[in-house]
Motif scaffolding. Structure first.
Motif, short mmCIF file in Angstrom:
data_model
loop_
_atom_site.label_atom_id
_atom_site.label_comp_id
_atom_site.label_asym_id
_atom_site.label_seq_id
_atom_site.Cartn_x
_atom_site.Cartn_y
_atom_site.Cartn_z
N HIS A 1 0.82 -1.20 0.00
CA HIS A 1 0.00 0.00 0.00
C HIS A 1 0.86 1.26 0.00
CE1 HIS A 1 -2.20 -3.34 1.83
NE2 HIS A 1 -3.27 -2.84 1.28
N ASP B 1 -3.87 1.12 -3.22
CA ASP B 1 -4.09 -0.32 -3.06
C ASP B 1 -4.56 -0.90 -4.40
OD1 ASP B 1 -4.93 -2.84 -2.22
OD2 ASP B 1 -5.76 -2.09 -0.35
N HIS C 1 -11.83 -5.83 1.07
CA HIS C 1 -10.94 -6.53 2.01
C HIS C 1 -10.64 -5.56 3.15
CE1 HIS C 1 -8.05 -4.28 -0.46
NE2 HIS C 1 -7.17 -4.42 0.53
N HIS D 1 -7.95 -4.26 6.63
CA HIS D 1 -6.55 -3.92 6.87
C HIS D 1 -6.15 -4.01 8.33
CE1 HIS D 1 -6.81 -1.48 2.92
NE2 HIS D 1 -6.12 -2.57 2.70
N ASP E 1 -2.90 -6.60 4.37
CA ASP E 1 -4.23 -7.00 3.90
C ASP E 1 -4.79 -8.13 4.74
OD1 ASP E 1 -4.55 -5.22 1.80
OD2 ASP E 1 -3.47 -6.51 0.41
ZN LIG Z 1 -5.35 -3.54 0.98
#
Ligand SMILES: [Zn+2]
Ligand SMILES: [Zn+2]
Length: 161
Positions: free
Chosen positions: A41, A89, A95, A97, A108
């Protein structure tokens, strides 16, 4: 990201540009591929540093602008956590974090059950929820290890007689 997945994302990239009448420049492609290959990221500055290694002429402004465009086209996700700079990302599906409070690292977390949180009824705010993601805050393995090392051993009291 495996090869097949990468090719699919590149096809999606080309299609989004075609549909919006935007040229697929070498610079745009370099920025997109640079984020696509990373799981950490990166911030806009980190993307800039990586792309510049490949295209030394590219300016910081251009990288920032391209990142903004790629987010607007739905090709990248921009994540903003309070107290840290925006990060990018390549995963555009839902999803979650794990965010480290010490180094700002983001890991992730893909857990199906977290995608099934019941949305609150927020009609009284006149608000319409679009999506959500959960970030769990804490300390990563490296920072926990560093903290353990820097902790001073208890000072031994000198025996006085
Ligand atoms: Zn992510
Ligand atoms: Zn950390």
């Amino acid at each position: 990201m495996n090869l097949e997945e990468k090719q699919q994302r590149l096809a999606q990239f080309a299609q989004a540009h075609r549909e919006n009448g935007l040229p697929v420049t070498m610079q745009r492609r370099a920025v997109f591929e640079s984020v696509l290959e990373r799981e950490d990221h990166p911030s806009a500055d980190e993307v800039y540093a990586a792309v510049r290694a490949e295209l030394p002429e590219i300016s910081r402004m251009t990288v920032y602008r391209i990142l903004g465009n790629l987010v607007a086209l739905g090709l990248l996700n921009k994540i903003c956590h309070p107290g840290s700079v925006a990060r990018f990302d390549p995963k555009i599906y839902q999803h979650h974090h794990l965010v480290c409070l010490d180094c700002g690292g983001i890991i992730d977390l893909e857990e199906e059950r977290l995608n099934k949180v019941a949305w609150p009824d927020v009609r009284r705010f006149g608000f319409e929820i679009a999506d959500y993601h959960i970030h769990f805050r804490g300390r990563c393995a490296a920072c926990r290890q560093a903290a353990k090392k820097s902790r001073k051993p208890p000072t031994k009291r000198k025996q006085t007689s």
